[in-house]
Design a protein around this motif. Structure first.
Motif, PDB file in Angstrom:
ATOM      1  N   SER A  98     -15.754 -28.089  57.078  1.00 13.34           N
ATOM      2  CA  SER A  98     -15.635 -28.936  55.900  1.00 13.34           C
ATOM      3  C   SER A  98     -15.448 -28.037  54.678  1.00 13.34           C
ATOM      4  N   ARG A 133     -18.925 -34.247  54.550  1.00 13.95           N
ATOM      5  CA  ARG A 133     -19.084 -34.105  56.004  1.00 13.95           C
ATOM      6  C   ARG A 133     -17.758 -34.037  56.743  1.00 13.95           C
ATOM      7  N   ARG A 134     -16.647 -34.411  56.098  1.00 11.50           N
ATOM      8  CA  ARG A 134     -15.355 -34.471  56.780  1.00 11.50           C
ATOM      9  C   ARG A 134     -14.927 -33.075  57.231  1.00 11.50           C
ATOM     10  N   GLN A 135     -14.601 -32.948  58.491  1.00  9.82           N
ATOM     11  CA  GLN A 135     -14.169 -31.676  59.070  1.00  9.82           C
ATOM     12  C   GLN A 135     -12.642 -31.624  59.077  1.00  9.82           C
TER      13      GLN A 135
END
Length: 103
Positions: free
Chosen positions: A36, A17-19
């Motif tokens: 991501s 989920r990390r952008q």
């Protein structure tokens, strides 16, 4: 099937989920300011399959067309190693709140 702990599963989900802010070449190619890793890979596969860029003899390789060649700077690359070639375009992680990225 290998079992993983809840902590490992949560780390993997957070990683997915990390952008990240994208550098200009990748940002221009994808048309987004942040994404991501899985989103970029999904877009790249969509592009590769729609433009029929898989090598005919060795389908694990992608033969680059001019826009993709400007991004990757290779004539062809290993399809499942594309993040190795694109990792340089991922910059600082960003927090996305309400659809807008904040550093």
């Amino acid at each position: 099937r290998r079992r993983i702990s809840a902590a490992q599963r949560n780390r993997l989900r957070a990683f997915a989920r990390r952008q990240y802010a994208l550098a200009k070449p990748l940002r221009d190619f994808i048309g987004r300011d942040h994404a991501s890793y899985p989103e970029v890979v999904r877009f790249m596969w969509f592009y590769i399959l729609n433009h029929d860029l898989l090598d005919e003899r060795h389908r694990r390789y992608v033969v680059c067309d001019p826009p993709l060649r400007r991004l990757v700077r290779k004539r062809r690359f290993l399809a499942f190693g594309m993040l190795h070639d694109l990792r340089q375009y991922f910059q600082d992680p960003v927090e996305v709140k309400g659809g807008r990225a904040q550093r």
